[in-house]
Design a protein around this motif. Structure first.
Motif, PDB file in Angstrom:
ATOM      1  N   ALA A 173      12.072   8.989   7.902  1.00 23.82           N
ATOM      2  CA  ALA A 173      13.481   9.238   7.595  1.00 23.82           C
ATOM      3  C   ALA A 173      14.429   8.695   8.656  1.00 23.82           C
ATOM      4  N   GLN A 174      13.923   8.356   9.843  1.00 19.92           N
ATOM      5  CA  GLN A 174      14.791   7.819  10.884  1.00 19.92           C
ATOM      6  C   GLN A 174      14.723   6.306  11.008  1.00 19.92           C
ATOM      7  N   THR A 175      13.555   5.718  10.780  1.00 17.53           N
ATOM      8  CA  THR A 175      13.389   4.280  11.024  1.00 17.53           C
ATOM      9  C   THR A 175      13.300   3.448   9.750  1.00 17.53           C
ATOM     10  N   GLY A 176      13.000   4.080   8.621  1.00 17.52           N
ATOM     11  CA  GLY A 176      12.830   3.321   7.390  1.00 17.52           C
ATOM     12  C   GLY A 176      11.466   2.701   7.250  1.00 17.52           C
ATOM     13  N   MET A 177      10.534   3.051   8.122  1.00 16.23           N
ATOM     14  CA  MET A 177       9.193   2.468   8.076  1.00 16.23           C
ATOM     15  C   MET A 177       8.355   3.127   6.982  1.00 16.23           C
ATOM     16  N   PHE A 178       7.642   2.307   6.214  1.00 15.45           N
ATOM     17  CA  PHE A 178       6.663   2.834   5.282  1.00 15.45           C
ATOM     18  C   PHE A 178       5.533   3.483   6.089  1.00 15.45           C
ATOM     19  N   LEU A 179       5.257   4.729   5.811  1.00 13.94           N
ATOM     20  CA  LEU A 179       4.132   5.407   6.438  1.00 13.94           C
ATOM     21  C   LEU A 179       2.905   5.370   5.544  1.00 13.94           C
ATOM     22  N   ALA A 180       3.134   5.407   4.244  1.00 12.37           N
ATOM     23  CA  ALA A 180       2.023   5.343   3.287  1.00 12.37           C
ATOM     24  C   ALA A 180       2.570   4.956   1.920  1.00 12.37           C
ATOM     25  N   ILE A 181       1.769   4.213   1.168  1.00 13.36           N
ATOM     26  CA  ILE A 181       2.103   3.813  -0.206  1.00 13.36           C
ATOM     27  C   ILE A 181       0.839   3.955  -1.047  1.00 13.36           C
ATOM     28  N   ARG A 182       1.007   4.465  -2.256  1.00 12.67           N
ATOM     29  CA  ARG A 182      -0.119   4.473  -3.193  1.00 12.67           C
ATOM     30  C   ARG A 182       0.412   4.177  -4.589  1.00 12.67           C
ATOM     31  N   ILE A 183      -0.242   3.246  -5.260  1.00 11.63           N
ATOM     32  CA  ILE A 183       0.153   2.847  -6.613  1.00 11.63           C
ATOM     33  C   ILE A 183      -1.089   2.840  -7.496  1.00 11.63           C
ATOM     34  N   ASP A 184      -1.022   3.549  -8.613  1.00  7.33           N
ATOM     35  CA  ASP A 184      -2.128   3.587  -9.573  1.00  7.33           C
ATOM     36  C   ASP A 184      -1.663   2.968 -10.881  1.00  7.33           C
ATOM     37  N   VAL A 185      -2.410   1.989 -11.383  1.00  7.10           N
ATOM     38  CA  VAL A 185      -2.077   1.367 -12.660  1.00  7.10           C
ATOM     39  C   VAL A 185      -3.312   1.342 -13.550  1.00  7.10           C
ATOM     40  N   THR A 186      -3.081   1.404 -14.835  1.00  2.00           N
ATOM     41  CA  THR A 186      -4.179   1.349 -15.814  1.00  2.00           C
ATOM     42  C   THR A 186      -4.328  -0.078 -16.333  1.00  2.00           C
ATOM     43  N   ASN A 187      -4.528  -0.985 -15.433  1.00  2.00           N
ATOM     44  CA  ASN A 187      -4.665  -2.396 -15.782  1.00  2.00           C
ATOM     45  C   ASN A 187      -5.754  -2.980 -14.891  1.00  2.00           C
ATOM     46  N   ALA A 188      -6.961  -2.970 -15.388  1.00  2.00           N
ATOM     47  CA  ALA A 188      -8.104  -3.401 -14.591  1.00  2.00           C
ATOM     48  C   ALA A 188      -8.046  -4.882 -14.238  1.00  2.00           C
ATOM     49  N   ALA A 189      -7.196  -5.632 -14.929  1.00  2.00           N
ATOM     50  CA  ALA A 189      -7.098  -7.062 -14.653  1.00  2.00           C
ATOM     51  C   ALA A 189      -6.124  -7.363 -13.517  1.00  2.00           C
ATOM     52  N   ALA A 190      -5.380  -6.349 -13.059  1.00  2.00           N
ATOM     53  CA  ALA A 190      -4.400  -6.565 -12.004  1.00  2.00           C
ATOM     54  C   ALA A 190      -5.095  -6.951 -10.706  1.00  2.00           C
ATOM     55  N   THR A 191      -4.478  -7.862  -9.972  1.00  2.00           N
ATOM     56  CA  THR A 191      -5.041  -8.316  -8.702  1.00  2.00           C
ATOM     57  C   THR A 191      -3.970  -8.253  -7.613  1.00  2.00           C
ATOM     58  N   VAL A 192      -4.416  -8.080  -6.389  1.00  2.00           N
ATOM     59  CA  VAL A 192      -3.519  -8.055  -5.234  1.00  2.00           C
ATOM     60  C   VAL A 192      -4.154  -8.881  -4.127  1.00  2.00           C
ATOM     61  N   ASP A 193      -3.392  -9.830  -3.587  1.00  2.00           N
ATOM     62  CA  ASP A 193      -3.849 -10.616  -2.444  1.00  2.00           C
ATOM     63  C   ASP A 193      -3.488  -9.821  -1.194  1.00  2.00           C
ATOM     64  N   LEU A 194      -4.457  -9.106  -0.634  1.00  2.00           N
ATOM     65  CA  LEU A 194      -4.163  -8.181   0.455  1.00  2.00           C
ATOM     66  C   LEU A 194      -3.605  -8.874   1.690  1.00  2.00           C
ATOM     67  N   ALA A 195      -4.081 -10.063   1.997  1.00  2.00           N
ATOM     68  CA  ALA A 195      -3.592 -10.768   3.180  1.00  2.00           C
ATOM     69  C   ALA A 195      -2.105 -11.078   3.034  1.00  2.00           C
ATOM     70  N   ASN A 196      -1.723 -11.625   1.892  1.00  2.00           N
ATOM     71  CA  ASN A 196      -0.315 -11.950   1.665  1.00  2.00           C
ATOM     72  C   ASN A 196       0.536 -10.697   1.523  1.00  2.00           C
ATOM     73  N   THR A 197      -0.032  -9.651   0.905  1.00  2.00           N
ATOM     74  CA  THR A 197       0.713  -8.408   0.738  1.00  2.00           C
ATOM     75  C   THR A 197       0.989  -7.758   2.089  1.00  2.00           C
ATOM     76  N   ALA A 198       0.004  -7.739   2.961  1.00  2.00           N
ATOM     77  CA  ALA A 198       0.197  -7.178   4.299  1.00  2.00           C
ATOM     78  C   ALA A 198       1.289  -7.915   5.055  1.00  2.00           C
ATOM     79  N   GLU A 199       1.261  -9.228   4.988  1.00  2.00           N
ATOM     80  CA  GLU A 199       2.278 -10.026   5.673  1.00  2.00           C
ATOM     81  C   GLU A 199       3.663  -9.775   5.086  1.00  2.00           C
ATOM     82  N   ALA A 200       3.740  -9.636   3.753  1.00  2.00           N
ATOM     83  CA  ALA A 200       5.026  -9.409   3.100  1.00  2.00           C
ATOM     84  C   ALA A 200       5.604  -8.036   3.459  1.00  2.00           C
ATOM     85  N   ILE A 201       4.753  -7.009   3.491  1.00  2.00           N
ATOM     86  CA  ILE A 201       5.222  -5.671   3.861  1.00  2.00           C
ATOM     87  C   ILE A 201       5.721  -5.675   5.300  1.00  2.00           C
TER      88      ILE A 201
END
Length: 258
Positions: A173-201
């Protein structure tokens, strides 16, 4: 005659109480069900829609993590790691804490940016087709004084036709930093490039760093990655877990043990 009128009045009063109770009871049950969904003891604000674009005013703009020293950032994450399980519902905001609207808007803006860049699984109709739930929580130090305040924010779909089942975010609440994120989707075909996602976050949080670890040996079920922030002991852990019917994305901030 007066005796009969008195009893008529009593009966009418009791009936009115029963009618009022029957009208209120569904709301009470719904509130309890919503609390259960969010796994929290109480909700500060719930059920407001994001059907209209949300903007953070200058007066409520979220401070950037880069404005906080490295030592402070690590300490805040350590407080969260050690105290999140024992956090309490905030009684009043700590000096410098943003309000609920600004916290929700910050989450929406940053998640939307990541989604549009293709760094998250598909979040169709986000945020307008989702209901928002938010509560502010406080972590106390050993002297029972407020040490860290954060927002727990949840997004639930308004229609069962949407693939995203739930999104939960913990935001400093003071810095705006994400402390944790969780997303659940019912789409088994969904993909996430973790390396690029980490850099983007990290870029969204104005906290540069580099990829420390990436495990993609089991792409069909579980992927993990660790991002190391520059000049700090802070780490960001990411994972994507898949099953036949869902994909679970998780991110959490950690402090590297020396």
């Amino acid at each position: 005659m007066k005796h009969r009128i008195f009893w008529y009045s009593v009966v009418a009063f009791v009936v009115s109480l029963l009618v009022t109770g029957s009208m209120l009871m569904p709301g009470v049950l719904l509130s309890r069900a919503e609390d259960s969904i969010l796994r929290s003891p109480s909700i500060i604000s719930k059920g407001f829609s994001l059907s209209q674009p949300q903007n953070v005013s200058a007066a409520h703009a979220m401070p950037t993590p880069s404005a906080v020293s490295v030592a402070q950032m690590s300490k805040r994450v350590q407080w969260y790691e050690d105290g999140v399980a024992d956090s309490v519902l905030s009684k009043e905001p700590i000096n410098g804490s943003i309000d609920m609207k600004a916290a929700v808007n910050t989450c929406v803006q940053q998640i939307t940016t990541l989604w549009h860049k293709g760094m998250l699984m598909p979040l169709e109709q986000f945020p307008k087709a989702y209901t928002v739930y938010a509560e502010q929580r406080t972590i106390l130090d050993s002297n029972k004084n407020p040490a860290l305040q954060y927002w727990d924010i949840g997004f639930l779909p308004q229609s069962s036709q949407l693939s995203m089942r739930k999104m939960t975010i913990s935001l400093d609440a003071q810095t705006g930093m994400f402390l944790a994120i969780r997303i659940d989707v019912t789409n088994a075909a969904a993909t996430v490039d973790l390396a690029n996602t980490a850099e983007a976050i990290a870029r969204e949080m104005n906290m540069p760093g580099h990829l420390l670890f990436l495990d993609e040996r089991n792409l069909s079920q579980l992927q993990t990655a660790v991002w190391k922030f520059n000049d700090t002991a802070l780490l960001m852990q990411l994972s994507v877990e898949k099953s036949d019917s869902f994909v679970d994305f998780a991110m959490s901030m950690k402090v590297q043990n020396s």
